[in-house]
Design a protein around this motif. Structure first.
Motif, PDB file in Angstrom:
ATOM      1  N   LEU A 129     116.735  15.800  45.537  1.00  0.00           N
ATOM      2  CA  LEU A 129     117.587  15.006  46.414  1.00  0.00           C
ATOM      3  C   LEU A 129     118.621  14.217  45.618  1.00  0.00           C
ATOM      4  CD1 LEU A 129     114.998  13.638  48.995  1.00  0.00           C
ATOM      5  CD2 LEU A 129     116.701  15.435  49.347  1.00  0.00           C
ATOM      6  N   ALA A 130     118.281  13.817  44.392  1.00  0.00           N
ATOM      7  CA  ALA A 130     119.175  12.991  43.596  1.00  0.00           C
ATOM      8  C   ALA A 130     120.248  13.801  42.870  1.00  0.00           C
ATOM      9  CB  ALA A 130     118.370  12.195  42.567  1.00  0.00           C
ATOM     10  N   GLN A 131     120.140  15.114  42.845  1.00  0.00           N
ATOM     11  CA  GLN A 131     121.131  15.914  42.133  1.00  0.00           C
ATOM     12  C   GLN A 131     122.478  15.822  42.840  1.00  0.00           C
ATOM     13  OE1 GLN A 131     119.739  19.927  41.814  1.00  0.00           O
ATOM     14  NE2 GLN A 131     118.778  19.547  39.830  1.00  0.00           N
ATOM     15  N   PRO A 132     123.551  15.821  42.066  1.00  0.00           N
ATOM     16  CA  PRO A 132     124.880  15.752  42.675  1.00  0.00           C
ATOM     17  C   PRO A 132     125.171  17.045  43.435  1.00  0.00           C
ATOM     18  CG  PRO A 132     125.070  16.096  40.319  1.00  0.00           C
ATOM     19  CD  PRO A 132     123.622  15.856  40.620  1.00  0.00           C
ATOM     20  N   SER A 133     126.029  16.909  44.446  1.00  0.00           N
ATOM     21  CA  SER A 133     126.346  18.079  45.270  1.00  0.00           C
ATOM     22  C   SER A 133     127.412  18.958  44.622  1.00  0.00           C
ATOM     23  CB  SER A 133     126.807  17.626  46.651  1.00  0.00           C
ATOM     24  OG  SER A 133     127.967  16.823  46.529  1.00  0.00           O
ATOM     25  N   THR A 134     128.024  18.493  43.556  1.00  0.00           N
ATOM     26  CA  THR A 134     129.037  19.294  42.874  1.00  0.00           C
ATOM     27  C   THR A 134     128.423  19.973  41.660  1.00  0.00           C
ATOM     28  OG1 THR A 134     129.709  17.446  41.510  1.00  0.00           O
ATOM     29  CG2 THR A 134     130.922  17.786  43.574  1.00  0.00           C
ATOM     30  N   SER A 135     129.108  20.965  41.183  1.00  0.00           N
ATOM     31  CA  SER A 135     128.663  21.692  40.011  1.00  0.00           C
ATOM     32  C   SER A 135     128.825  20.798  38.789  1.00  0.00           C
ATOM     33  CB  SER A 135     129.506  22.946  39.854  1.00  0.00           C
ATOM     34  OG  SER A 135     129.223  23.556  38.620  1.00  0.00           O
ATOM     35  N   PRO A 136     127.893  20.843  37.842  1.00  0.00           N
ATOM     36  CA  PRO A 136     128.037  20.003  36.651  1.00  0.00           C
ATOM     37  C   PRO A 136     129.266  20.380  35.831  1.00  0.00           C
ATOM     38  CG  PRO A 136     125.978  21.296  36.574  1.00  0.00           C
ATOM     39  CD  PRO A 136     126.649  21.589  37.858  1.00  0.00           C
ATOM     40  N   GLU A 137     129.732  21.579  35.978  1.00  0.00           N
ATOM     41  CA  GLU A 137     130.912  22.020  35.251  1.00  0.00           C
ATOM     42  C   GLU A 137     132.154  21.258  35.714  1.00  0.00           C
ATOM     43  OE1 GLU A 137     133.503  26.131  34.607  1.00  0.00           O
ATOM     44  OE2 GLU A 137     131.607  26.177  35.683  1.00  0.00           O
ATOM     45  N   TYR A 138     132.170  20.905  36.991  1.00  0.00           N
ATOM     46  CA  TYR A 138     133.354  20.248  37.553  1.00  0.00           C
ATOM     47  C   TYR A 138     133.157  18.744  37.773  1.00  0.00           C
ATOM     48  CZ  TYR A 138     134.936  24.984  38.362  1.00  0.00           C
ATOM     49  OH  TYR A 138     135.319  26.277  38.187  1.00  0.00           O
ATOM     50  N   SER A 139     131.999  18.215  37.439  1.00  0.00           N
ATOM     51  CA  SER A 139     131.784  16.783  37.667  1.00  0.00           C
ATOM     52  C   SER A 139     132.702  15.922  36.794  1.00  0.00           C
ATOM     53  CB  SER A 139     130.318  16.417  37.423  1.00  0.00           C
ATOM     54  OG  SER A 139     129.965  16.686  36.084  1.00  0.00           O
ATOM     55  N   GLU A 140     132.891  16.365  35.555  1.00  0.00           N
ATOM     56  CA  GLU A 140     133.795  15.617  34.674  1.00  0.00           C
ATOM     57  C   GLU A 140     135.240  15.692  35.194  1.00  0.00           C
ATOM     58  OE1 GLU A 140     134.784  15.244  29.908  1.00  0.00           O
ATOM     59  OE2 GLU A 140     133.963  17.129  30.694  1.00  0.00           O
ATOM     60  N   ALA A 141     135.639  16.860  35.660  1.00  0.00           N
ATOM     61  CA  ALA A 141     136.998  17.025  36.211  1.00  0.00           C
ATOM     62  C   ALA A 141     137.168  16.162  37.448  1.00  0.00           C
ATOM     63  CB  ALA A 141     137.243  18.489  36.538  1.00  0.00           C
ATOM     64  N   LEU A 142     136.100  16.054  38.240  1.00  0.00           N
ATOM     65  CA  LEU A 142     136.165  15.237  39.448  1.00  0.00           C
ATOM     66  C   LEU A 142     136.338  13.754  39.092  1.00  0.00           C
ATOM     67  CD1 LEU A 142     136.028  15.505  42.504  1.00  0.00           C
ATOM     68  CD2 LEU A 142     133.568  15.207  42.354  1.00  0.00           C
ATOM     69  N   ARG A 143     135.638  13.335  38.045  1.00  0.00           N
ATOM     70  CA  ARG A 143     135.806  11.944  37.614  1.00  0.00           C
ATOM     71  C   ARG A 143     137.242  11.672  37.163  1.00  0.00           C
ATOM     72  NH1 ARG A 143     132.455  11.435  33.182  1.00  0.00           N
ATOM     73  NH2 ARG A 143     131.111  13.144  33.750  1.00  0.00           N
ATOM     74  N   PHE A 144     137.802  12.618  36.415  1.00  0.00           N
ATOM     75  CA  PHE A 144     139.203  12.437  35.985  1.00  0.00           C
ATOM     76  C   PHE A 144     140.142  12.398  37.186  1.00  0.00           C
ATOM     77  CE2 PHE A 144     138.036  14.510  31.700  1.00  0.00           C
ATOM     78  CZ  PHE A 144     137.852  13.279  31.111  1.00  0.00           C
ATOM     79  N   ALA A 145     139.888  13.211  38.195  1.00  0.00           N
ATOM     80  CA  ALA A 145     140.736  13.241  39.395  1.00  0.00           C
ATOM     81  C   ALA A 145     140.639  11.907  40.137  1.00  0.00           C
ATOM     82  CB  ALA A 145     140.314  14.390  40.313  1.00  0.00           C
ATOM     83  N   GLU A 146     139.443  11.323  40.190  1.00  0.00           N
ATOM     84  CA  GLU A 146     139.272  10.034  40.857  1.00  0.00           C
ATOM     85  C   GLU A 146     139.971   8.912  40.083  1.00  0.00           C
ATOM     86  OE1 GLU A 146     135.024   9.724  41.186  1.00  0.00           O
ATOM     87  OE2 GLU A 146     134.947  10.952  42.983  1.00  0.00           O
ATOM     88  N   GLN A 147     140.106   9.108  38.749  1.00  0.00           N
ATOM     89  CA  GLN A 147     140.802   8.110  37.936  1.00  0.00           C
ATOM     90  C   GLN A 147     142.315   8.254  38.023  1.00  0.00           C
ATOM     91  OE1 GLN A 147     139.235   8.491  33.948  1.00  0.00           O
ATOM     92  NE2 GLN A 147     137.195   7.764  34.540  1.00  0.00           N
ATOM     93  N   GLY A 148     142.811   9.328  38.665  1.00  0.00           N
ATOM     94  CA  GLY A 148     144.233   9.480  38.886  1.00  0.00           C
ATOM     95  C   GLY A 148     144.950  10.403  37.928  1.00  0.00           C
ATOM     96  N   TYR A 149     144.260  11.207  37.154  1.00  0.00           N
ATOM     97  CA  TYR A 149     144.894  12.157  36.255  1.00  0.00           C
ATOM     98  C   TYR A 149     145.557  13.268  37.066  1.00  0.00           C
ATOM     99  CZ  TYR A 149     142.487  10.157  32.192  1.00  0.00           C
ATOM    100  OH  TYR A 149     142.040   9.325  31.213  1.00  0.00           O
TER     101      TYR A 149
END
Length: 179
Positions: A129-149
């Motif tokens: 249940l605690a696992q993220p719903s996104t792929s771990p490959e794209y989690s870092e990219a998602l964080r960068f997108a949320e930061q505005g890159y």
């Protein structure tokens, strides 16, 4: 000599052997028939001539009771045999108690293992249940997108194509990563 002739000779020999055995049985039956003494006279009176047609061949011989001595009481078992039996019984009782103790220990271990397995099953469900719903490959990219890159910066930093980075940016803008 052909195999057929050998089979005929073998069959003849077997027939002769069967005849010999039959004659021996008749001869032994006649040899044991005459008995002397009061036991044979009582047997003849009891049978009443049943099964005997007078030609000396007994088609259905009556069972002859075994002559036995009067029953004597059995002697008491020697003390050594009684002692040996009691010793064996006590040894078997000790073994039984040891086996029962072992079974009790195994039952407690089984219960402990069941409890541990239930705990591990619950931890596994919580981890799922605690696992993220996104792929771990794209989690870092998602964080960068949320930061505005931008898409080009995300692609350069994460090692993905610009098209994939664009998709990650659109997901981050729509909020599709949150359930």
């Amino acid at each position: 000599m052909s195999p057929r002739q050998m089979l005929w000779i073998l069959a003849l020999l077997l027939l002769l052997l069967a005849g010999w055995q039959f004659l021996r049985a008749l001869w032994l039956g006649r040899a044991s028939a005459p008995q002397s003494g009061p036991a044979s006279a009582a047997m003849a009176d009891e049978a009443g001539g049943e099964g005997d047609d007078g030609d000396g061949f007994d088609y259905a011989p009556q069972p002859r009771p075994a002559v036995s001595a009067p029953l004597a009481p059995e002697p008491a078992a020697p003390a050594a045999d009684v002692f040996r039996a009691e010793l064996e019984v006590s040894h078997l009782r000790r073994e039984l108690e040891a086996q029962q103790a072992l079974i009790a220990l195994q039952r407690t271990e089984i219960e402990a293992l069941r409890a541990e397995a239930a705990g591990l099953r619950q931890q596994l469900e919580e981890a799922m249940l605690a696992q993220p719903s996104t792929s771990p490959e794209y989690s870092e990219a998602l964080r960068f997108a949320e930061q505005g890159y931008t898409a080009e910066e995300i692609a350069a930093r994460c090692g993905i194509t610009v098209a994939e980075a664009g998709l990650v940016l659109s997901l981050a803008r729509t909020g599709g990563t949150r359930p």
